[in-house]
Design a protein around this motif. Structure first.
Motif, PDB file in Angstrom:
ATOM      1  N   GLU A  19       0.858  -1.179   0.000  1.00  0.00           N
ATOM      2  CA  GLU A  19       0.000   0.000   0.000  1.00  0.00           C
ATOM      3  C   GLU A  19       0.898   1.233   0.000  1.00  0.00           C
ATOM      4  O   GLU A  19       1.892   1.271   0.726  1.00  0.00           O
ATOM      5  N   MET A  20       0.533   2.200  -0.819  1.00  0.00           N
ATOM      6  CA  MET A  20       1.370   3.398  -0.883  1.00  0.00           C
ATOM      7  C   MET A  20       0.523   4.648  -1.060  1.00  0.00           C
ATOM      8  O   MET A  20      -0.593   4.592  -1.575  1.00  0.00           O
ATOM      9  N   GLU A  21       1.081   5.760  -0.595  1.00  0.00           N
ATOM     10  CA  GLU A  21       0.450   7.060  -0.752  1.00  0.00           C
ATOM     11  C   GLU A  21       1.533   8.128  -0.760  1.00  0.00           C
ATOM     12  O   GLU A  21       2.669   7.885  -0.326  1.00  0.00           O
ATOM     13  N   GLU A  22       1.185   9.290  -1.257  1.00  0.00           N
ATOM     14  CA  GLU A  22       2.151  10.376  -1.289  1.00  0.00           C
ATOM     15  C   GLU A  22       2.462  10.842   0.127  1.00  0.00           C
ATOM     16  O   GLU A  22       1.576  10.968   0.967  1.00  0.00           O
ATOM     17  N   ALA A  23       3.738  11.078   0.373  1.00  0.00           N
ATOM     18  CA  ALA A  23       4.157  11.553   1.688  1.00  0.00           C
ATOM     19  C   ALA A  23       3.936  13.065   1.775  1.00  0.00           C
ATOM     20  O   ALA A  23       3.583  13.725   0.802  1.00  0.00           O
ATOM     21  N   GLY A  24       4.156  13.584   2.983  1.00  0.00           N
ATOM     22  CA  GLY A  24       3.995  15.023   3.168  1.00  0.00           C
ATOM     23  C   GLY A  24       5.002  15.823   2.374  1.00  0.00           C
ATOM     24  O   GLY A  24       4.721  16.940   1.929  1.00  0.00           O
ATOM     25  N   ARG A  25       6.168  15.247   2.158  1.00  0.00           N
ATOM     26  CA  ARG A  25       7.201  15.930   1.382  1.00  0.00           C
ATOM     27  C   ARG A  25       7.049  15.590  -0.091  1.00  0.00           C
ATOM     28  O   ARG A  25       6.770  14.466  -0.463  1.00  0.00           O
ATOM     29  N   ARG A  26       7.265  16.582  -0.918  1.00  0.00           N
ATOM     30  CA  ARG A  26       7.115  16.399  -2.351  1.00  0.00           C
ATOM     31  C   ARG A  26       8.167  15.423  -2.885  1.00  0.00           C
ATOM     32  O   ARG A  26       9.341  15.490  -2.512  1.00  0.00           O
ATOM     33  N   GLY A  27       7.722  14.538  -3.756  1.00  0.00           N
ATOM     34  CA  GLY A  27       8.645  13.594  -4.368  1.00  0.00           C
ATOM     35  C   GLY A  27       8.934  12.372  -3.519  1.00  0.00           C
ATOM     36  O   GLY A  27       9.845  11.606  -3.843  1.00  0.00           O
ATOM     37  N   ARG A  28       8.156  12.164  -2.453  1.00  0.00           N
ATOM     38  CA  ARG A  28       8.362  11.006  -1.592  1.00  0.00           C
ATOM     39  C   ARG A  28       7.057  10.226  -1.430  1.00  0.00           C
ATOM     40  O   ARG A  28       5.963  10.775  -1.583  1.00  0.00           O
ATOM     41  N   LEU A  29       7.196   8.956  -1.109  1.00  0.00           N
ATOM     42  CA  LEU A  29       6.057   8.073  -0.886  1.00  0.00           C
ATOM     43  C   LEU A  29       6.145   7.431   0.487  1.00  0.00           C
ATOM     44  O   LEU A  29       7.243   7.145   0.985  1.00  0.00           O
ATOM     45  N   ASN A  30       4.984   7.194   1.090  1.00  0.00           N
ATOM     46  CA  ASN A  30       4.873   6.333   2.256  1.00  0.00           C
ATOM     47  C   ASN A  30       4.377   4.970   1.775  1.00  0.00           C
ATOM     48  O   ASN A  30       3.312   4.883   1.159  1.00  0.00           O
ATOM     49  N   VAL A  31       5.145   3.948   2.024  1.00  0.00           N
ATOM     50  CA  VAL A  31       4.819   2.608   1.528  1.00  0.00           C
ATOM     51  C   VAL A  31       4.712   1.641   2.702  1.00  0.00           C
ATOM     52  O   VAL A  31       5.620   1.558   3.532  1.00  0.00           O
ATOM     53  N   ASP A  32       3.584   0.941   2.781  1.00  0.00           N
ATOM     54  CA  ASP A  32       3.381  -0.107   3.780  1.00  0.00           C
ATOM     55  C   ASP A  32       3.522  -1.464   3.095  1.00  0.00           C
ATOM     56  O   ASP A  32       2.748  -1.796   2.185  1.00  0.00           O
ATOM     57  N   LEU A  33       4.510  -2.238   3.522  1.00  0.00           N
ATOM     58  CA  LEU A  33       4.745  -3.571   2.961  1.00  0.00           C
ATOM     59  C   LEU A  33       4.336  -4.624   3.985  1.00  0.00           C
ATOM     60  O   LEU A  33       4.887  -4.675   5.084  1.00  0.00           O
TER      61      LEU A  33
END
Length: 216
Positions: free
Chosen positions: A172-186
């Protein structure tokens, strides 16, 4: 070696039945090679062996060897790579065994063919439950990563987990608060003997991965 019609039908028929029995299990498991594929392999291998025995002066082992190598190419088509996980090895192995069973039927070695087919069915049906039970003992965790949003980044993470024998069961992934980064749950399955701390440490060393935490 001149076979009568009844013996020829018997050898091909036994190969059909034994190959089909194994193929039915693969069909029920929704594998790419199912009933028809296994049946064709068994009958084809039996016919090749019968033909090699019927040709005067021919070496049966030469044609049999070609069947074994040919099934290797067929089995390779059933193997799929999904990230660090490889699927289809069992089906490829069952195709190879069915080819050997077909050769045995073509040679009239019914006892060996029957026993082999029975053992294959046992390995595919009852033993898979044991395998799943053992696999269920492996620890499942969720690893949360903050990483760069760029091509190939998730693949690098998968390579690290694959080296550790850790399989990915969900992403599962979504855009992080910082531009150009992702939060990914594996969601991962960690084999016994591999501490989650080691996975966190090695993932943290991947270029482009800025943070890794576990769900506990």
């Amino acid at each position: 070696m001149d076979l009568g019609e009844s013996e020829l039908l018997l050898r091909l028929g036994v190969a059909f039945l034994l190959g089909g029995a194994i193929g039915l299990e693969r069909e029920s498991a929704h594998r790419p090679a199912g009933f028809r594929t296994h049946t064709l392999v068994g009958v084809g291998a039996a016919l090749v062996m019968v033909l090699s025995l019927s040709i005067t002066g021919a070496d049966p082992a030469r044609l049999a060897a070609q069947v074994v190598s040919g099934i290797g190419f067929l089995g390779a088509g059933t193997i799929l790579h999904e990230g660090p996980t490889i699927r289809g090895l069992t089906t490829a192995a069952s195709l190879w065994v069915v080819g050997a069973i077909g050769l045995a039927c073509g040679a009239g070695f019914y006892l060996g063919a029957g026993v082999a087919a029975a053992l294959v069915v046992i390995a595919l049906v009852p033993l898979v439950r044991l395998e799943r039970w053992v696999g269920g003992k492996r620890e499942r965790k969720v690893l949360r990563l903050e990483m760069e949003d760029r091509p190939g980044q998730l693949g690098q993470v998968g390579q690290v987990l694959g080296r550790l024998g850790i399989s990915i069961k969900g992403v599962e992934m979504e855009e992080a608060g910082r531009r150009g980064r992702l939060n990914v749950d594996l969601t991962v399955r960690i084999p016994p003997g591999v501490p989650v701390e080691r996975a966190i440490t090695e993932l943290g060393q991947v270029a482009g991965v800025h943070a890794v935490i576990s769900d506990d």
